[in-house]
Design a protein around this motif. Structure first.
Motif, PDB file in Angstrom:
ATOM      1  N   LEU A  60       0.816  -1.208   0.000  1.00 59.07           N
ATOM      2  CA  LEU A  60       0.000   0.000   0.000  1.00 59.07           C
ATOM      3  C   LEU A  60       0.855   1.265   0.000  1.00 59.07           C
ATOM      4  CD1 LEU A  60      -2.747  -1.123   2.513  1.00 59.07           C
ATOM      5  CD2 LEU A  60      -2.889  -1.089   0.015  1.00 59.07           C
ATOM      6  N   ALA A  61       2.145   1.146   0.289  1.00 54.30           N
ATOM      7  CA  ALA A  61       3.054   2.288   0.232  1.00 54.30           C
ATOM      8  C   ALA A  61       3.554   2.530  -1.190  1.00 54.30           C
ATOM      9  CB  ALA A  61       4.243   2.070   1.171  1.00 54.30           C
ATOM     10  N   ASP A  62       3.374   1.569  -2.078  1.00 51.69           N
ATOM     11  CA  ASP A  62       3.807   1.692  -3.472  1.00 51.69           C
ATOM     12  C   ASP A  62       2.856   2.629  -4.219  1.00 51.69           C
ATOM     13  OD1 ASP A  62       4.618   1.374  -6.095  1.00 51.69           O
ATOM     14  OD2 ASP A  62       3.896  -0.690  -6.270  1.00 51.69           O
ATOM     15  N   PRO A  63       3.360   3.787  -4.698  1.00 48.03           N
ATOM     16  CA  PRO A  63       2.487   4.763  -5.360  1.00 48.03           C
ATOM     17  C   PRO A  63       1.717   4.191  -6.556  1.00 48.03           C
ATOM     18  CG  PRO A  63       4.627   5.733  -4.905  1.00 48.03           C
ATOM     19  CD  PRO A  63       4.730   4.269  -4.598  1.00 48.03           C
ATOM     20  N   ALA A  64       2.347   3.340  -7.358  1.00 49.33           N
ATOM     21  CA  ALA A  64       1.661   2.767  -8.527  1.00 49.33           C
ATOM     22  C   ALA A  64       0.515   1.862  -8.085  1.00 49.33           C
ATOM     23  CB  ALA A  64       2.647   2.003  -9.405  1.00 49.33           C
ATOM     24  N   PHE A  65       0.745   1.042  -7.071  1.00 52.08           N
ATOM     25  CA  PHE A  65      -0.299   0.156  -6.565  1.00 52.08           C
ATOM     26  C   PHE A  65      -1.446   0.964  -5.968  1.00 52.08           C
ATOM     27  CE2 PHE A  65      -2.110  -2.579  -3.203  1.00 52.08           C
ATOM     28  CZ  PHE A  65      -2.496  -3.665  -3.988  1.00 52.08           C
ATOM     29  N   ARG A  66      -1.097   1.988  -5.168  1.00 53.03           N
ATOM     30  CA  ARG A  66      -2.128   2.842  -4.564  1.00 53.03           C
ATOM     31  C   ARG A  66      -2.947   3.556  -5.625  1.00 53.03           C
ATOM     32  NH1 ARG A  66       1.440   5.943  -1.466  1.00 53.03           N
ATOM     33  NH2 ARG A  66       0.118   7.715  -1.954  1.00 53.03           N
ATOM     34  N   SER A  67      -2.278   4.002  -6.682  1.00 48.75           N
ATOM     35  CA  SER A  67      -2.973   4.696  -7.772  1.00 48.75           C
ATOM     36  C   SER A  67      -3.992   3.779  -8.440  1.00 48.75           C
ATOM     37  CB  SER A  67      -1.960   5.207  -8.791  1.00 48.75           C
ATOM     38  OG  SER A  67      -2.621   5.824  -9.859  1.00 48.75           O
ATOM     39  N   ARG A  68      -3.592   2.520  -8.664  1.00 55.94           N
ATOM     40  CA  ARG A  68      -4.533   1.560  -9.268  1.00 55.94           C
ATOM     41  C   ARG A  68      -5.723   1.321  -8.349  1.00 55.94           C
ATOM     42  NH1 ARG A  68       0.346  -0.951 -10.523  1.00 55.94           N
ATOM     43  NH2 ARG A  68       0.010  -2.599  -9.009  1.00 55.94           N
ATOM     44  N   LEU A  69      -5.478   1.197  -7.044  1.00 50.28           N
ATOM     45  CA  LEU A  69      -6.573   1.023  -6.082  1.00 50.28           C
ATOM     46  C   LEU A  69      -7.501   2.234  -6.091  1.00 50.28           C
ATOM     47  CD1 LEU A  69      -5.039  -0.531  -2.837  1.00 50.28           C
ATOM     48  CD2 LEU A  69      -6.724  -1.552  -4.352  1.00 50.28           C
ATOM     49  N   LYS A  70      -6.903   3.410  -6.116  1.00 55.52           N
ATOM     50  CA  LYS A  70      -7.722   4.622  -6.096  1.00 55.52           C
ATOM     51  C   LYS A  70      -8.558   4.718  -7.370  1.00 55.52           C
ATOM     52  CE  LYS A  70      -7.735   9.386  -4.817  1.00 55.52           C
ATOM     53  NZ  LYS A  70      -7.087  10.383  -4.032  1.00 55.52           N
ATOM     54  N   ASP A  71      -7.960   4.387  -8.512  1.00 52.76           N
ATOM     55  CA  ASP A  71      -8.704   4.422  -9.778  1.00 52.76           C
ATOM     56  C   ASP A  71      -9.860   3.432  -9.776  1.00 52.76           C
ATOM     57  OD1 ASP A  71      -6.989   6.374 -10.687  1.00 52.76           O
ATOM     58  OD2 ASP A  71      -5.805   5.014 -11.949  1.00 52.76           O
ATOM     59  N   LYS A  72      -9.610   2.223  -9.249  1.00 50.60           N
ATOM     60  CA  LYS A  72     -10.634   1.169  -9.294  1.00 50.60           C
ATOM     61  C   LYS A  72     -11.649   1.268  -8.165  1.00 50.60           C
ATOM     62  CE  LYS A  72      -7.871  -2.135 -11.801  1.00 50.60           C
ATOM     63  NZ  LYS A  72      -8.531  -2.870 -12.833  1.00 50.60           N
ATOM     64  N   LEU A  73     -11.198   1.661  -6.961  1.00 53.73           N
ATOM     65  CA  LEU A  73     -12.068   1.655  -5.785  1.00 53.73           C
ATOM     66  C   LEU A  73     -12.431   3.050  -5.281  1.00 53.73           C
ATOM     67  CD1 LEU A  73     -10.301  -1.180  -3.761  1.00 53.73           C
ATOM     68  CD2 LEU A  73     -12.263  -1.394  -5.297  1.00 53.73           C
ATOM     69  N   GLY A  74     -11.670   4.053  -5.722  1.00 54.75           N
ATOM     70  CA  GLY A  74     -11.937   5.414  -5.283  1.00 54.75           C
ATOM     71  C   GLY A  74     -11.440   5.737  -3.890  1.00 54.75           C
ATOM     72  N   ILE A  75     -10.515   4.930  -3.366  1.00 48.47           N
ATOM     73  CA  ILE A  75      -9.986   5.188  -2.025  1.00 48.47           C
ATOM     74  C   ILE A  75      -8.463   5.163  -2.049  1.00 48.47           C
ATOM     75  CG2 ILE A  75     -11.985   4.323  -0.749  1.00 48.47           C
ATOM     76  CD1 ILE A  75     -10.534   1.672  -0.422  1.00 48.47           C
ATOM     77  N   ASP A  76      -7.873   5.948  -1.149  1.00 51.02           N
ATOM     78  CA  ASP A  76      -6.417   5.951  -1.001  1.00 51.02           C
ATOM     79  C   ASP A  76      -6.086   5.202   0.282  1.00 51.02           C
ATOM     80  OD1 ASP A  76      -3.700   6.363  -0.910  1.00 51.02           O
ATOM     81  OD2 ASP A  76      -3.820   8.548  -0.905  1.00 51.02           O
ATOM     82  N   MET A  77      -5.328   4.138   0.156  1.00 50.31           N
ATOM     83  CA  MET A  77      -5.025   3.270   1.297  1.00 50.31           C
ATOM     84  C   MET A  77      -3.681   3.598   1.949  1.00 50.31           C
ATOM     85  SD  MET A  77      -7.589   1.233   1.635  1.00 50.31           S
ATOM     86  CE  MET A  77      -6.895   0.005   2.707  1.00 50.31           C
ATOM     87  N   PHE A  78      -3.108   4.767   1.695  1.00 52.26           N
ATOM     88  CA  PHE A  78      -1.780   5.059   2.213  1.00 52.26           C
ATOM     89  C   PHE A  78      -1.697   4.964   3.739  1.00 52.26           C
ATOM     90  CE2 PHE A  78       1.620   7.879   3.686  1.00 52.26           C
ATOM     91  CZ  PHE A  78       2.690   7.213   3.107  1.00 52.26           C
ATOM     92  N   GLU A  79      -2.747   5.404   4.433  1.00 57.24           N
ATOM     93  CA  GLU A  79      -2.697   5.351   5.899  1.00 57.24           C
ATOM     94  C   GLU A  79      -2.594   3.929   6.433  1.00 57.24           C
ATOM     95  OE1 GLU A  79      -5.447   7.698   8.081  1.00 57.24           O
ATOM     96  OE2 GLU A  79      -5.217   9.405   6.736  1.00 57.24           O
TER      97      GLU A  79
END
Length: 116
Positions: A32-51
């Motif tokens: 979840l710290a990987d920016p590319a992975f987080r970006s894909r999650l945000k695009d698909k799910l609409g949430i940022d899991m960085f926390e």
């Protein structure tokens, strides 16, 4: 994460019902710290899991203990500890020895008082 029973070399210890460990595994959540992975999650799910990302296992375990300590709805008699289990080696490293939340809260208050 929370309420995980000790595993690996810690499984043989006598663990009272009220004692729980915060366990971070060496797989998964750090993605979840990987920016590319987080970006894909945000695009698909609409949430940022960085926390929820694990960026430093030891530091993040201590932050989790601080969160437990600061959660006023948790009883002070709850005993917490932290261990880091390496799934590859089967070894565990105790990061924080068992203490009650009351003990942790007292230490926080004494540290704050000494700083003023």
């Amino acid at each position: 994460m929370l309420d995980a029973e000790p595993i690996g070399q810690f499984a043989h210890r006598d663990v009272p019902v009220r004692r729980r460990a915060v366990v971070h595994r060496c797989e998964g959540a750090e993605r979840l710290a990987d920016p590319a992975f987080r970006s894909r999650l945000k695009d698909k799910l609409g949430i940022d899991m960085f926390e929820s990302a694990i960026t430093n296992h030891r530091t993040d375990l201590l932050i989790d203990l601080d969160r437990l300590r600061d959660a006023s709805q948790l009883l002070g008699t709850l005993t917490v500890s932290a261990l880091l289990y390496d799934a590859h080696s089967g070894q565990g490293d105790e990061i924080a020895a068992p203490q009650t939340l009351t003990e942790l809260r007292t230490q926080r208050n004494e540290t704050a008082a000494a700083a003023t």
